[in-house]
Every structure is written in C-alpha cells, then in structure tokens.
Design an enzyme around this catalytic site. Structure first.
Site, PDB file in Angstrom:
ATOM      1  N   THR A 254     -72.130  40.862   4.630  1.00 50.44           N
ATOM      2  CA  THR A 254     -72.906  39.631   4.419  1.00 50.44           C
ATOM      3  C   THR A 254     -74.334  39.863   3.896  1.00 50.44           C
ATOM      4  OG1 THR A 254     -71.616  38.748   6.290  1.00 50.44           O
ATOM      5  CG2 THR A 254     -73.430  37.410   5.547  1.00 50.44           C
TER       6      THR A 254
ATOM      7  N   ARG B  66     -66.879  28.061   2.490  1.00 51.74           N
ATOM      8  CA  ARG B  66     -66.138  29.051   3.287  1.00 51.74           C
ATOM      9  C   ARG B  66     -64.726  29.223   2.710  1.00 51.74           C
ATOM     10  NH1 ARG B  66     -67.173  33.212   6.729  1.00 51.74           N
ATOM     11  NH2 ARG B  66     -66.012  33.154   8.674  1.00 51.74           N
TER      12      ARG B  66
ATOM     13  N   ASP C 266     -61.778  36.938  10.327  1.00 54.79           N
ATOM     14  CA  ASP C 266     -62.686  36.175  11.207  1.00 54.79           C
ATOM     15  C   ASP C 266     -61.907  35.167  12.063  1.00 54.79           C
ATOM     16  OD1 ASP C 266     -65.072  37.387  10.736  1.00 54.79           O
ATOM     17  OD2 ASP C 266     -65.909  35.838   9.457  1.00 54.79           O
TER      18      ASP C 266
ATOM     19  N   THR D 259     -71.001  35.989   1.974  1.00 58.16           N
ATOM     20  CA  THR D 259     -70.269  37.126   2.555  1.00 58.16           C
ATOM     21  C   THR D 259     -68.941  37.397   1.869  1.00 58.16           C
ATOM     22  OG1 THR D 259     -69.450  38.003   4.667  1.00 58.16           O
ATOM     23  CG2 THR D 259     -69.061  35.671   4.262  1.00 58.16           C
TER      24      THR D 259
ATOM     25  N   GLY E 204     -74.942  40.233   9.577  1.00 59.88           N
ATOM     26  CA  GLY E 204     -74.833  40.962  10.857  1.00 59.88           C
ATOM     27  C   GLY E 204     -73.664  40.544  11.718  1.00 59.88           C
ATOM     28  N   GLY E 205     -72.598  39.953  11.139  1.00 63.18           N
ATOM     29  CA  GLY E 205     -71.459  39.533  11.958  1.00 63.18           C
ATOM     30  C   GLY E 205     -71.924  38.536  13.007  1.00 63.18           C
TER      31      GLY E 205
ATOM     32  N   SER F 260     -70.161  33.183  11.943  1.00 61.46           N
ATOM     33  CA  SER F 260     -71.395  33.227  12.737  1.00 61.46           C
ATOM     34  C   SER F 260     -72.612  33.052  11.840  1.00 61.46           C
ATOM     35  CB  SER F 260     -71.512  34.570  13.451  1.00 61.46           C
ATOM     36  OG  SER F 260     -70.400  34.763  14.273  1.00 61.46           O
TER      37      SER F 260
END
Ligand code: GLY
Length: 585
Positions: free
Chosen positions: A405, A114, A445, A423, A491-492, A470
């Site tokens: 993503t 991340r 985010d 993403t 898809g968030g 997510s």
C-alpha cells in the site's frame, strides 16, 4: 485479585511511580528523539502541496498543480508514477479509496475503488479440501487472490467530477518516465533482494522485469517499462474502457486464469461490471475537530474514529507525549476498537455493519469506561454491542492484511484536498505482471474462514463483495469547518494505529506533522502491544509490560504522508521510514 496480579505488583508499583513522577512537560523523549531517522524537515508552502511515497511521483503531481490542475488531477498523475517507481505497493492492477474535499461546495466525498470478488468465487475459495484455511503465503501468489481492479475506474470517476486538465495530460509524466527509465530506489531494490521476492520468479513476465539478467534490479540503475508505457498510452487515449475491455482486459484475464500456480476465476464480465461507488465519508467529532475517513468496506475510518472517541474521555492534551499514561490509553483504546473491527466490519453492501452505532458517543463512553489507568485490559477484549448489531452476531475475523500500500495527500491552490490510500495488497500483489503492472492479491483481505464457531463471518468471501480494508485516508476540519489536516498511511491493519497516533500527536499535542510522523509507533490490534524498535518509544516497553501488556519491539514500517493547514499556510510531512517527500509552492 489473583496471584498473577500479586506477582506483578512490584512492577506495577514501579510503573505507577513513573506515571506519577514523570513531569507533564518534561523534555519529551518522543518528539525530539523521534525515530532517529530525522532526515525529513517540515516542508512549508503558501498555495499547494503534494506528499507521497516517491519524489518522482510528487514532482508529477506538483507539475499538474502548476499547470492549473486540481487536487484530483494531481492525484492521478501521482498514482500513475507511483505504479512505475513503487510497483510493489500500488497501481492500476489494484484498488484504492479517495476522499475528495471540495472547498467550493464544502463537501467531502469518499470514492470507493476497492476491488471486488469475481462472480465465480465460492465460499471455499481459500479452504483446503478438509475445510481448513490454506496458508496465507500459499493464498497470495497467483490468480486465485486477484480481485477485480478498481483503481482505473476510480481515477476516471474523480477526474470526471473534479478534474480540470485533460485526462491524457495526466498520463504524460508516467508514460515519459516509463519510456526513458526511472532510477530504481533502495527500497524496491532491497525488497527484490529479500527472500520473499523469490516467489516472483514463478512468473515469467514478472521475473523478466524485476530480474532481467537473473539478478534483482539494483538501486541506482535506470529501468524502462515499455509495456507500461503502452498500457498507459491506450488508457490515456481511450479512457478507462481501454482497461476494462479490449486487449488489456483480455491480457489480465488470461494471466489470472492461466497462472502457473493458483489459477483464478476473474472474468471479462467482472471487469465490465466494475463500478466505483461514491460514498458518504464517516465523520465524527474529536475535541474541537471533525475527523472524516473511509467507511465500509474499509474498517479504517470507523476504527480510527472509535480510538479517538474513546480517547476523548481522557485529557491527552494535558498529559502530553511524555506521559506513559497517554500511551497506555492509546493502547487500551486500540484494543477496544480492534475487538469491534474484527467482529463487525465488512462490506456494508453485503452484510449489516453497525457503523453509526460503533461511533455513537454514548457507546464510546461505555467502552471508555472499561479502561483503568492503573492496569491494562488483557486481550483479546470482547467486542461491544452497539446499536444496530445484527440479531445473530457474526463470527470474529482475525485476518490482518499485509503491509503493502501507499498514501497520497494533496492540497491544491483552491483549497481542495485529496486523501488517497491505494494498494495492490501485499508486496508485489499476486506477483502476476501484465501490461507492465502488477495485479493485486486483495482477495486475501477476506476472511479465509466463511464461518467461525458456527457463525457466518461478516468479512466472508462472496461474489461481487469488496474485501474489508484497513486503509484510513483521513481529512480533518477545524472548529470553523476549515481544512486542518490531510493524512494516511500504508501498513496493513496497523494503518489504523499509525493514523490514530499521528492524529493525536498533531491535534492533542500540537506537534507539527513531520514530528508527529517521525514519532515512534505504538499499535495494538487486540493482542500484542507493538512498539517501534530503535525509537524512543521503546522506553514504553517496561512500564506497559508492568501494566499487564505483552509487548513486542519491532520495525513498524508506516508510510505516513500528511499536509496541515495552519494560519492559511501549508505544512507537509513525509515518513522517514520510506522514500517519500512532501513538496509545495
Ligand atoms: N490491503 C490493505 C488494506 O486494504 O487494508
């Protein structure tokens, strides 16, 4: 009971009648009708398989498997080609989570690649001078939203630990395709032709690439990306240091700090300091299965686990996909899970996240006890108090994330599996292009508000912290501990709903992975019930409204890619809502 209840009574009675009379095993409106886009057939294979968002990327991954590569090798090749052919969704300018299941050791590791917040970010990063949050659209574009990219470091780490082929070989398909040109797909072309792509034009390099003659790239044209070929060649030759130091790093820093709008604070030191973290996956039982996902900084694994843990108190296998009650329960469980997610989930290296408490069977039983079969809980549901909640409750965060993503599922010939969700956050990320790839806008985010009602928000922005995600890369094992399913989606924050529904469809309703993916979506993020427009799921609108829900029919653009293991064979499915495929040998 209030007057609102009596006003709704006729509709509630009608819904209950529907629940009662719908025969449990009637011809399902869901699986057969599906989304009406059923161009994808279930793909079967004996040894190895790749499912991802573009045929060129899948071909590159399969090529690596055929050369004797591992699932990790294949994932690297897939990711690099995706960066080229689906540049709006993921790539080396972003971040990713990757679950690797090692069949020999029977261990699953969750790699956290991340993005991190640059050291110089401050709590008021996304606030106006008066302390109010800036608009999301304004925050996304430019250098301010760019987090330290983690994908290259992640790919290098999984290669070092699980790779079999030489690092440079994994770059060949993407480098070749970047030099020779790929065929622009309809999805990329449509996005470039849409109004939101206007923002791209602020950035000279990005505009020159996507609007080379002033008009957007169109579907079917061949597009080369020499800058990306050069970038990849350097990383192929020199390893990840070529990305985190030297000319590529310098170009990234300059592009962020000198962005024409919203210049950012990402520095060379941030890039040099970047580290992948190997974490223990979040695993929990669901009926006879064990479901493993990504824990903090993602909310995906815990929220999916909570939804399933709550649903385990109800007989969904008996009710089946035809029953409105099944979908009512999914809707209620989602509200409950999102209440906790919004309150507690964030980067657990910075704040206390009650991960274990949120998944404790006793806690989930209590949460399931709030569900009534004959009426819906009016959202927003309040969060629970699981074991391990901080003494001072954090403020709630409603940041939802945007549907950028991509998801990659792979099983190799040795039975190893990769579930990787990757993403650059929103479509085209920050819109800044450097070295032939786009930089992420992952910092959006984070909660823009550092506090809510006087309480610090768990997902507030702090230097070095990873924004809450997510993303829900998932691996499921059967009752013998054997690999059963590899799954995930873009898809968030709706990712959580897409993955949970598909797991229920496969594990509870025994639908094959393609049928499960095709099935119309229902997602509830503790507010509206989103039901997928143009699918048989739309029939749920009236009965769910009658139970007290506010329902919105809308496009729900998942990108689910999954691989099942059934009787020693592989079955793959790809989302008909995007351009992906599953392919295997
Ligand atoms: N940026 C999407 C996510 O991490 O959930």
């Amino acid at each position: 009971m209030n007057s609102h209840f009596y006003a709704r009574l006729p509709a509630i009675l009608a819904a209950l009648l529907f629940l009662t009379v719908a025969p449990a095993n009637a011809q399902s409106p869901q699986p057969e009708d599906s989304t009406g886009r059923g161009e994808h057939k279930l793909v079967q294979a004996d040894r190895q398989m790749v499912a991802a968002a573009h045929p060129d990327a899948v071909a590159a991954g399969l090529d690596m498997l055929r050369k004797g590569g591992s699932a990790a090798d294949a994932a690297i090749a897939v990711q690099l080609v995706l960066n080229l052919v689906e540049p709006q969704s993921s790539g080396i300018g972003g971040g990713a989570f990757l679950l690797f299941h090692d069949q020999r050791t029977r261990k699953t590791i969750a790699y956290d690649g991340r993005e991190t917040a640059p050291a110089k970010t401050r709590a008021d990063h996304f606030l106006n001078a008066d302390g109010t949050p800036i608009s999301f659209a304004d925050a996304v574009v430019g250098g301010r939203s760019v987090g330290t990219p983690g994908t290259v470091a992640l790919l290098a780490e999984v290669h070092a630990r699980h790779g079999k082929l030489p690092w440079a070989d994994l770059f060949e398909p993407a480098i070749q395709l970047a030099k020779e040109g790929f065929i622009v797909g309809p999805r990329l072309a449509a996005m470039l032709a849409g109004p939101r792509a206007e923002r791209i034009k602020t950035f000279t390099t990005t505009r020159a690439y996507f609007f080379p003659t002033g008009t957007p790239l169109s579907a079917g044209m061949r597009k080369t990306n020499p800058a990306f070929a050069r970038t990849l060649s350097q990383i192929a030759l020199q390893g990840p240091a070529a990305f985190y130091d030297g000319p590529i790093a310098a170009a990234i820093i300059a592009a962020v700090q000198k962005a024409p709008i919203n210049p950012g604070v990402l520095s060379l030191q941030d890039l040099l300091n970047y580290r992948v973290i190997a974490r223990t996956p979040v695993c929990h039982p669901y009926r006879v299965f064990e479901v493993c996902g990504m824990g903090p900084p993602s909310s995906g694994g815990v929220a999916v686990g909570q939804i399933l843990g709550i649903l385990s108190h109800f007989d969904l296998p008996g009710m089946g996909p035809d029953s409105v009650q099944s979908w009512h329960l999914l809707n209620e469980a989602s509200k409950l899970a999102f209440a906790d997610r919004n309150q507690y989930m964030a980067d657990s290296d910075f704040v206390d996240v009650p991960t274990a408490g949120l998944l404790e069977p006793g806690y989930l039983a209590t949460r399931a006890g709030f569900i009534r079969t004959e009426t819906s809980i009016i959202p927003p549901v309040v969060p629970g108090r699981p074991r391990g909640v901080p003494a001072k409750l954090p403020g709630a965060d409603t940041q939802t994330g945007r549907p950028g993503t991509s998801h990659i599922s792979i099983v190799d010939a040795d039975g190893n599996a990769v579930s990787m969700t990757t993403t650059i956050e929103g479509a085209f990320g920050s819109q800044i292009m450097v070295g032939g790839f786009l930089l992420n806008n992952e910092l959006t985010d984070f909660s823009f508000r550092p506090t809510q009602d006087g309480h610090p928000v768990a997902n507030r922005l702090e230097p070095g912290k990873r924004p809450r995600s997510s993303m829900a890369p998932t691996i499921v094992f059967d009752k013998s501990g054997e690999l059963r399913l590899v799954l995930g989606s873009p898809g968030g924050s709706r990712i959580i709903g897409y993955v949970a529904k598909t797991l229920v469809a496969v594990l509870d309703w025994n639908l094959d992975i393609q049928t499960a993916i095709d099935m119309g979506h229902l997602v509830n993020r503790n507010r509206f019930t989103d039901i997928e427009l143009g699918t048989p799921a739309a029939r749920l609108q009236a009965p769910l409204e009658a139970l007290g829900n506010r329902v919105k029919l809308r496009d729900l653009n998942s990108g689910l890619h999954g691989i099942e293991v059934m009787d020693g064979k592989l079955r793959g499915g790809a989302d008909p809502r995007r351009e992906g495929v599953a392919q295997g040998d």
